[in-house]
Design an enzyme around this catalytic site. Structure first.
Site, PDB file in Angstrom:
ATOM      1  N   LYS A  54      53.326  39.857  44.860  1.00 56.30           N
ATOM      2  CA  LYS A  54      53.155  41.285  45.143  1.00 56.30           C
ATOM      3  C   LYS A  54      53.062  41.522  46.643  1.00 56.30           C
ATOM      4  O   LYS A  54      53.736  42.393  47.183  1.00 56.30           O
ATOM      5  CB  LYS A  54      51.884  41.816  44.466  1.00 56.30           C
ATOM      6  CG  LYS A  54      52.071  42.158  43.011  1.00 56.30           C
ATOM      7  CD  LYS A  54      50.752  42.510  42.345  1.00 56.30           C
ATOM      8  CE  LYS A  54      50.916  42.465  40.839  1.00 56.30           C
ATOM      9  NZ  LYS A  54      49.659  42.321  40.113  1.00 56.30           N
ATOM     10  N   GLN A  98      43.739  43.162  40.088  1.00 54.38           N
ATOM     11  CA  GLN A  98      44.438  42.247  39.180  1.00 54.38           C
ATOM     12  C   GLN A  98      43.587  41.952  37.943  1.00 54.38           C
ATOM     13  O   GLN A  98      42.400  41.634  38.058  1.00 54.38           O
ATOM     14  CB  GLN A  98      44.782  40.948  39.941  1.00 54.38           C
ATOM     15  CG  GLN A  98      45.584  39.942  39.144  1.00 54.38           C
ATOM     16  CD  GLN A  98      46.993  40.406  38.826  1.00 54.38           C
ATOM     17  OE1 GLN A  98      47.598  41.194  39.558  1.00 54.38           O
ATOM     18  NE2 GLN A  98      47.541  39.927  37.726  1.00 54.38           N
ATOM     19  N   ASP A 121      48.575  51.362  39.146  1.00 47.75           N
ATOM     20  CA  ASP A 121      48.779  50.708  37.848  1.00 47.75           C
ATOM     21  C   ASP A 121      48.939  51.743  36.733  1.00 47.75           C
ATOM     22  O   ASP A 121      49.395  51.405  35.635  1.00 47.75           O
ATOM     23  CB  ASP A 121      47.569  49.832  37.503  1.00 47.75           C
ATOM     24  CG  ASP A 121      47.810  48.350  37.757  1.00 47.75           C
ATOM     25  OD1 ASP A 121      48.972  47.912  37.666  1.00 47.75           O
ATOM     26  OD2 ASP A 121      46.822  47.649  38.026  1.00 47.75           O
TER      27      ASP A 121
HETATM   28  N1  GUN Z   1      47.747  41.497  34.998  1.00 44.89           N
HETATM   29  C1  GUN Z   1      48.891  41.334  34.309  1.00 44.89           C
HETATM   30  N2  GUN Z   1      49.681  42.417  34.432  1.00 44.89           N
HETATM   31  C2  GUN Z   1      49.021  43.296  35.212  1.00 44.89           C
HETATM   32  C3  GUN Z   1      49.328  44.592  35.724  1.00 44.89           C
HETATM   33  O1  GUN Z   1      50.381  45.181  35.462  1.00 44.89           O
HETATM   34  N3  GUN Z   1      48.386  45.137  36.519  1.00 44.89           N
HETATM   35  C4  GUN Z   1      47.225  44.518  36.812  1.00 44.89           C
HETATM   36  N4  GUN Z   1      46.356  45.161  37.591  1.00 44.89           N
HETATM   37  N5  GUN Z   1      46.910  43.327  36.373  1.00 44.89           N
HETATM   38  C5  GUN Z   1      47.807  42.710  35.579  1.00 44.89           C
END
Ligand code: GUN
Length: 294
Positions: A54, A98, A121
């Site tokens: 990311k 996350q 998100d």
């Molecule tokens: N963990 C796995 N997929 C995601 C996501 O799309 N967003 C977040 N914040 N954590 C994740």
């Protein structure tokens, strides 16, 4: 018949390139640089990989990464204090915490604490409610990626039968909501659905988000259907080597479907591209600039 392979890597790269040029334009025309905060708690290896990818993508798009890594032992109070600080920071346009979080932290409480206008998100209840009631807001990244990929095959999903397998808050429910916004006829199937194979066979668009390796078989698929596989399952393949497979039995399915996403290289790359898109949209909104037309 062999299905067309929906190349998520290429679609994501093109979207990221358009985002990068829009970020450059924002910078030169308005002196604004989007900032995305990514908060990682603990050292789960899969999460560390995601977070690293990311941050790299954020930098490549010309945005500012704000990475905050906290030890697994951090208290909920300390994490909430960090979020309050990021909510108040004008250089931060998007906040992603996350998931999963350590057990002693209430993930719902943390998601609620993120300012909804920075919730890239799309998990905050205000954004979930906005989406469900047809107001503009931020929508979850993986579902958005699924719909963008389906529309590369058929630009209009209007009137199509869409079946979503899985009802999670992260994928199943929001992707169903997005498909409804596209005027598809949407069914949400799940572990308690009776005769799942027959339900799937009705689908012109099938979204598999179950988290079980190769669960969806070739004879569950309507000939010519668009199949979007959200699964990322690590399995032991021939020769004892570990490999990643989706929720769909790809070889079987690709003999029946009209188009199908591979795993890896399908939905996965779209999630990060859509995260950048959400960060860009949030930045425009925060600066009273028109939404980017991408
Ligand atoms: N963990 C796995 N997929 C995601 C996501 O799309 N967003 C977040 N914040 N954590 C994740």
């Amino acid at each position: 018949m062999t299905a067309k392979i929906i190349d998520g890597k290429t679609v994501a790269a093109e979207l990221r390139a358009r985002i990068a040029s829009e970020v450059a334009r924002l910078k030169s025309a308005h002196g604004v640089t989007p900032g995305l905060a990514v908060v990682l708690v603990g050292a789960d290896p899969a999460s560390e990989v995601y977070v690293r990818n990311k941050s790299k993508a954020v930098t490549e798009a010309g945005m500012n990464p704000v990475d905050r890594h906290l030890p697994a032992t951090v208290s909920e109070v300390e994490l909430l204090a960090l979020i309050a600080q990021l909510n108040a920071d004008p250089k931060v346009n998007g906040i992603l915490v996350q998931l999963p979080l350590p057990k002693h932290i209430d993930a719902q409480k943390v998601i609620h604490a993120i300012a909804s206008e920075k919730d890239v998100d799309g998990f905050h209840p205000l954004n979930v409610g906005r989406h469900a009631s047809g107001s503009p807001g931020l929508v979850p990244c993986t579902p958005l990626g699924c719909v963008i990929l389906a529309k590369t095959v058929k630009p209009s999903l209007e009137g199509l039968d869409a079946v979503v397998i899985g009802r999670s808050n992260i994928v199943g429910k929001p992707v169903a909501q997005l498909l409804l916004s596209e005027n598809a006829t949407v069914t949400i199937a799940h572990s308690k659905t009776r005769d799942l194979a027959a339900v799937c066979r009705r689908a012109d668009v099938l979204i598999a988000a179950i988290g079980r390796p190769e669960f969806v078989r070739g004879d569950w698929i309507k000939p010519g259907a668009i199949v979007i596989d959200v699964g990322i399952n690590r399995v032991t393949g021939e020769g004892g080597k570990s490999k990643i497979v989706g929720d769909v039995a790809y070889a079987e399915a690709s003999r029946v479907a009209g188009a199908i996403t591979p795993v890896p290289g399908g939905v996965g790359p779209m999630t990060i591209a859509c995260l950048l898109l959400n960060t860009l949209r949030a930045t425009c909104e925060h600066n009273n600039l028109p939404a980017p037309s991408l």
